[in-house]
Design a protein around this motif. Structure first.
Motif, PDB file in Angstrom:
ATOM      1  N   UNK A  79      33.099  21.870   8.147  1.00 15.53           N
ATOM      2  CA  UNK A  79      32.949  22.806   9.265  1.00 15.53           C
ATOM      3  C   UNK A  79      31.494  23.293   9.320  1.00 15.53           C
ATOM      4  N   UNK A  80      30.912  23.558   8.166  1.00 17.30           N
ATOM      5  CA  UNK A  80      29.492  23.954   8.137  1.00 17.30           C
ATOM      6  C   UNK A  80      28.607  22.812   8.656  1.00 17.30           C
ATOM      7  N   UNK A  81      29.003  21.583   8.313  1.00 16.30           N
ATOM      8  CA  UNK A  81      28.270  20.406   8.810  1.00 16.30           C
ATOM      9  C   UNK A  81      28.341  20.358  10.343  1.00 16.30           C
ATOM     10  N   UNK A  82      29.517  20.656  10.902  1.00 13.42           N
ATOM     11  CA  UNK A  82      29.660  20.683  12.368  1.00 13.42           C
ATOM     12  C   UNK A  82      28.721  21.746  12.946  1.00 13.42           C
ATOM     13  N   UNK A  83      28.699  22.918  12.304  1.00 16.18           N
ATOM     14  CA  UNK A  83      27.894  24.032  12.815  1.00 16.18           C
ATOM     15  C   UNK A  83      26.389  23.757  12.732  1.00 16.18           C
ATOM     16  N   UNK A  84      25.959  23.041  11.678  1.00 12.12           N
ATOM     17  CA  UNK A  84      24.516  22.905  11.446  1.00 12.12           C
ATOM     18  C   UNK A  84      23.941  21.559  11.862  1.00 12.12           C
ATOM     19  N   UNK A  85      24.699  20.457  11.637  1.00 13.19           N
ATOM     20  CA  UNK A  85      24.129  19.123  11.804  1.00 13.19           C
ATOM     21  C   UNK A  85      24.566  18.392  13.075  1.00 13.19           C
ATOM     22  N   UNK A  86      25.806  18.580  13.469  1.00 14.26           N
ATOM     23  CA  UNK A  86      26.314  17.829  14.625  1.00 14.26           C
ATOM     24  C   UNK A  86      25.665  18.371  15.905  1.00 14.26           C
ATOM     25  N   UNK A  87      25.222  17.469  16.776  1.00 18.68           N
ATOM     26  CA  UNK A  87      24.621  17.907  18.036  1.00 18.68           C
ATOM     27  C   UNK A  87      25.619  18.753  18.824  1.00 18.68           C
ATOM     28  N   UNK A  88      25.221  19.964  19.155  1.00 20.99           N
ATOM     29  CA  UNK A  88      26.079  20.911  19.860  1.00 20.99           C
ATOM     30  C   UNK A  88      27.401  21.174  19.135  1.00 20.99           C
ATOM     31  N   UNK A  89      27.395  20.933  17.827  1.00 17.40           N
ATOM     32  CA  UNK A  89      28.608  21.185  17.043  1.00 17.40           C
ATOM     33  C   UNK A  89      28.982  22.660  17.068  1.00 17.40           C
ATOM     34  N   UNK A  90      27.947  23.536  16.978  1.00 18.86           N
ATOM     35  CA  UNK A  90      28.212  24.989  17.019  1.00 18.86           C
ATOM     36  C   UNK A  90      28.918  25.358  18.324  1.00 18.86           C
ATOM     37  N   UNK A  91      28.475  24.707  19.410  1.00 15.83           N
ATOM     38  CA  UNK A  91      29.067  25.031  20.713  1.00 15.83           C
ATOM     39  C   UNK A  91      30.529  24.580  20.759  1.00 15.83           C
ATOM     40  N   UNK A  92      30.747  23.365  20.275  1.00 16.77           N
ATOM     41  CA  UNK A  92      32.117  22.839  20.261  1.00 16.77           C
ATOM     42  C   UNK A  92      33.031  23.752  19.457  1.00 16.77           C
ATOM     43  N   UNK A  93      32.540  24.150  18.271  1.00 20.67           N
ATOM     44  CA  UNK A  93      33.393  24.964  17.401  1.00 20.67           C
ATOM     45  C   UNK A  93      33.639  26.338  18.007  1.00 20.67           C
ATOM     46  N   UNK A  94      32.586  26.959  18.542  1.00 21.57           N
ATOM     47  CA  UNK A  94      32.775  28.289  19.129  1.00 21.57           C
ATOM     48  C   UNK A  94      33.636  28.225  20.388  1.00 21.57           C
ATOM     49  N   UNK A  95      33.492  27.135  21.154  1.00 24.27           N
ATOM     50  CA  UNK A  95      34.363  26.997  22.329  1.00 24.27           C
ATOM     51  C   UNK A  95      35.816  26.916  21.874  1.00 24.27           C
ATOM     52  N   UNK A  96      36.056  26.156  20.796  1.00 21.39           N
ATOM     53  CA  UNK A  96      37.427  25.945  20.342  1.00 21.39           C
ATOM     54  C   UNK A  96      38.008  27.214  19.699  1.00 21.39           C
ATOM     55  N   UNK A  97      37.231  27.895  18.853  1.00 24.18           N
ATOM     56  CA  UNK A  97      37.788  29.074  18.170  1.00 24.18           C
ATOM     57  C   UNK A  97      37.935  30.248  19.138  1.00 24.18           C
ATOM     58  N   UNK A  98      36.913  30.482  19.974  1.00 18.79           N
ATOM     59  CA  UNK A  98      37.058  31.549  20.972  1.00 18.79           C
ATOM     60  C   UNK A  98      38.043  31.135  22.061  1.00 18.79           C
ATOM     61  N   UNK A  99      38.110  29.828  22.304  1.00 17.09           N
ATOM     62  CA  UNK A  99      39.065  29.309  23.298  1.00 17.09           C
ATOM     63  C   UNK A  99      40.495  29.656  22.908  1.00 17.09           C
ATOM     64  N   UNK A 100      40.791  29.588  21.604  1.00 13.88           N
ATOM     65  CA  UNK A 100      42.144  29.932  21.153  1.00 13.88           C
ATOM     66  C   UNK A 100      42.445  31.385  21.506  1.00 13.88           C
ATOM     67  N   UNK A 101      41.468  32.266  21.243  1.00  9.69           N
ATOM     68  CA  UNK A 101      41.673  33.684  21.563  1.00  9.69           C
ATOM     69  C   UNK A 101      41.834  33.897  23.066  1.00  9.69           C
ATOM     70  N   UNK A 102      40.970  33.235  23.837  1.00  9.78           N
ATOM     71  CA  UNK A 102      41.038  33.404  25.295  1.00  9.78           C
ATOM     72  C   UNK A 102      42.347  32.844  25.858  1.00  9.78           C
ATOM     73  N   UNK A 103      42.835  31.778  25.236  1.00 14.22           N
ATOM     74  CA  UNK A 103      44.113  31.188  25.623  1.00 14.22           C
ATOM     75  C   UNK A 103      45.221  32.244  25.470  1.00 14.22           C
ATOM     76  N   UNK A 104      45.159  32.979  24.346  1.00 15.40           N
ATOM     77  CA  UNK A 104      46.169  34.017  24.121  1.00 15.40           C
ATOM     78  C   UNK A 104      45.984  35.201  25.067  1.00 15.40           C
ATOM     79  N   UNK A 105      44.718  35.550  25.380  1.00 20.11           N
ATOM     80  CA  UNK A 105      44.497  36.614  26.365  1.00 20.11           C
ATOM     81  C   UNK A 105      45.216  36.219  27.655  1.00 20.11           C
ATOM     82  N   UNK A 106      44.969  34.962  28.083  1.00 21.31           N
ATOM     83  CA  UNK A 106      45.549  34.493  29.352  1.00 21.31           C
ATOM     84  C   UNK A 106      47.074  34.460  29.271  1.00 21.31           C
ATOM     85  N   UNK A 107      47.612  34.015  28.139  1.00 20.37           N
ATOM     86  CA  UNK A 107      49.075  33.889  28.067  1.00 20.37           C
ATOM     87  C   UNK A 107      49.720  35.285  28.042  1.00 20.37           C
ATOM     88  N   UNK A 108      49.056  36.258  27.420  1.00 25.10           N
ATOM     89  CA  UNK A 108      49.634  37.611  27.418  1.00 25.10           C
ATOM     90  C   UNK A 108      49.601  38.205  28.835  1.00 25.10           C
TER      91      UNK A 108
END
Ligand code: HEM
Length: 427
Positions: A79-108
């Motif tokens: 996961x640290x490798x995704x955040x630091x080395x993968x091109x736009x990995x930080x963006x992908x991970x933050x989209x996915x982790x915050x996306x989970x929260x936003x998904x729940x906001x929407x479902x509530x």
């Protein structure tokens, strides 16, 4: 509600395809000419927002999986490798982790919209129950996803929650060993959670198709809760009216989502999950993600472990029985003076339970959790009684009538004229 098809193939190819696989007809009838009540407000854009979020989670998740390693010794570092080395990995991970929260906001929002406007009532019971199934699948998916970074919260959250099954008489211990794939949360647990976390979103996708199919059979409810009587007057075609409104709602939602991704990417997470999992060190305070907190509070409110587990599952299962628990004939809370107050009280109860779920399991929080758990279930019981005794306000005769009643004098007259000339697929 979907009625007969209004699709007319224009080109030779369209006619050829339509006779073999009427897929363009299906899309036209469900996303273009499909009639929707003319009075839907922005709360009705959340279904579309949820579809968008589901697709976004699948796309970002599939790409993350290309760089992630589901092994207890490598997961955290990958996961640290995704955040630091993968091109736009930080963006992908933050989209996915915050996306989970936003998904729940929407479902509530989506669920509370349904509760307020009585969208769970006949003829939408199956649509609603499919929603409850989706909600359960979403919780399972999010729980397993949170384990994957293999941080302290991942590990200890998984330990606490899987251990709950040991409360079940006779089979409890066997189930826990089976879930773990061993005698503690370890590499086999991480492996199976990864496999299931990849699988479940596609199952959600399947149930969403059933959910939308059921919706298109019975048609949308609306803020008045009065069913469509005259398709010509009460409805507008899905495209452009609902599509443009859905797109606008989605763009506003994406702005909020983007704010968290770019400015507060760890706001909804927990700092301890940036510490690698360590079975020898228990964090002082184990808390689940915010969207589980009300249910976590209910779990801890009951002094007995099995009782707590049953109460937690009952808190979700009771939703599925709502169509039969709510005895009122009137759907929308707009016209239900007593139930409306109870609805807002219920919303507050859920928020307070969320707060209590985040607090340590000590006094006075434990006592408050018990009181608010009782109030949570009290809402469902009260709906049985209120439906019998409540005197609802006068309902409008039709959706069109309620729209016209909201416009005064000249504008009302011009709206009436507009209604008569409204282009409608059913016309
Ligand atoms: C992945 C999750 C979900 C997706 C993608 C989804 C999608 C949709 C869509 C597109 C609509 C039509 C637009 C709208 O009314 O907002 C809808 C309606 C509805 N959904 Fe969901 N939904 C989801 C979860 C749920 C859940 C968890 C529940 C309830 C427990 C639920 C209950 C309903 C009901 C009752 C309606 C009809 C509302 C009405 O017409 O008033 N849905 N859903």
């Amino acid at each position: 509600m979907s009625g007969h098809s209004t699709y007319v193939p224009k080109t030779g190819f369209e006619r050829w395809l339509d006779a073999r696989l009427p897929i363009v007809r299906l899309m036209h009838d469900s996303a273009v000419s499909y009639p929707v009540p003319r009075n839907l407000n922005y709360l009705w854009t959340f279904g579309g927002i949820l579809v968008f979020m589901l697709v976004a989670q699948i796309v970002t998740g599939v790409i993350l999986a290309m760089h992630y390693t589901p092994h207890a010794t490598m997961a955290f570092n990958s996961v640290e490798h995704i955040m630091r080395d993968v091109n736009f990995g930080w963006l992908l991970r933050y989209l996915h982790s915050n996306g989970a929260s936003m998904f729940f906001v929407a479902v509530y929002v989506h669920i509370f919209r349904g509760l307020y406007y009585g969208s769970y009532k006949a003829p939408r019971e199956v649509l609603w129950i499919l929603g409850v199934v989706i909600f359960l699948l979403m919780m399972a998916t999010a729980f397993m996803g949170y384990v994957l970074p293999w941080g302290q919260m991942s590990f200890w959250g998984a330990t606490v929650i899987t251990n709950l099954f040991s409360a079940l008489p006779v089979v409890g211990e066997t189930i826990v060993t089976f879930l773990w794939g061993g005698y503690s949360v370890d590499n086999p647990t991480l492996n199976r959670f990864f496999s299931l976390h990849y699988l479940l979103p596609f199952m959600i996708f399947g149930v969403v198709i059933l959910h939308i199919w059921a919706l298109h059979v019975v048609g949308q409810n609306n803020p008045t809760g009065v069913e469509v009587k005259n398709v010509q007057k009460d409805t507008v075609p899905f495209t452009p009216y609902a599509t443009i409104k859905d797109i606008f709602g989605m763009v506003c939602f994406i702005f909020v989502f983007a704010y968290f991704v770019f400015y507060q990417p760890n706001f909804m997470g927990h700092a301890d999950n940036y510490i690698p999992a360590n079975p020898a060190v228990t964090p002082t305070h184990i808390v689940p993600e915010w969207y589980f907190l009300p249910f976590y509070a209910i779990l801890r409110a009951i002094p007995d472990k099995l009782g707590g587990v049953l109460a937690m599952f009952a808190a979700i299962a009771v939703l599925a029985f709502l169509p039969w628990l709510d005895t009122s004939k009137v759907k929308s809370m707009r016209y239900r003076p007593v139930a409306r107050v109870l609805f807002w009280a219920f919303l507050v109860v859920c928020i307070v339970l969320g707060y209590l779920g985040a607090m340590p399991a000590e006094e006075p929080f434990v006592t408050y959790s018990r009181i608010f758990t009782a109030l949570y279930f009290g809402y469902f019981i009260s709906l049985v009684l209120v439906g019998i005794f409540e005197k609802p306000a006068k309902l409008p005769n039709s959706i069109a009538d309620s729209v016209l009643a909201n416009t005064k004098g000249g504008s009302g007259a011009s709206l009436a004229a507009a209604t008569a000339s409204e282009p409608n697929a059913k016309g």
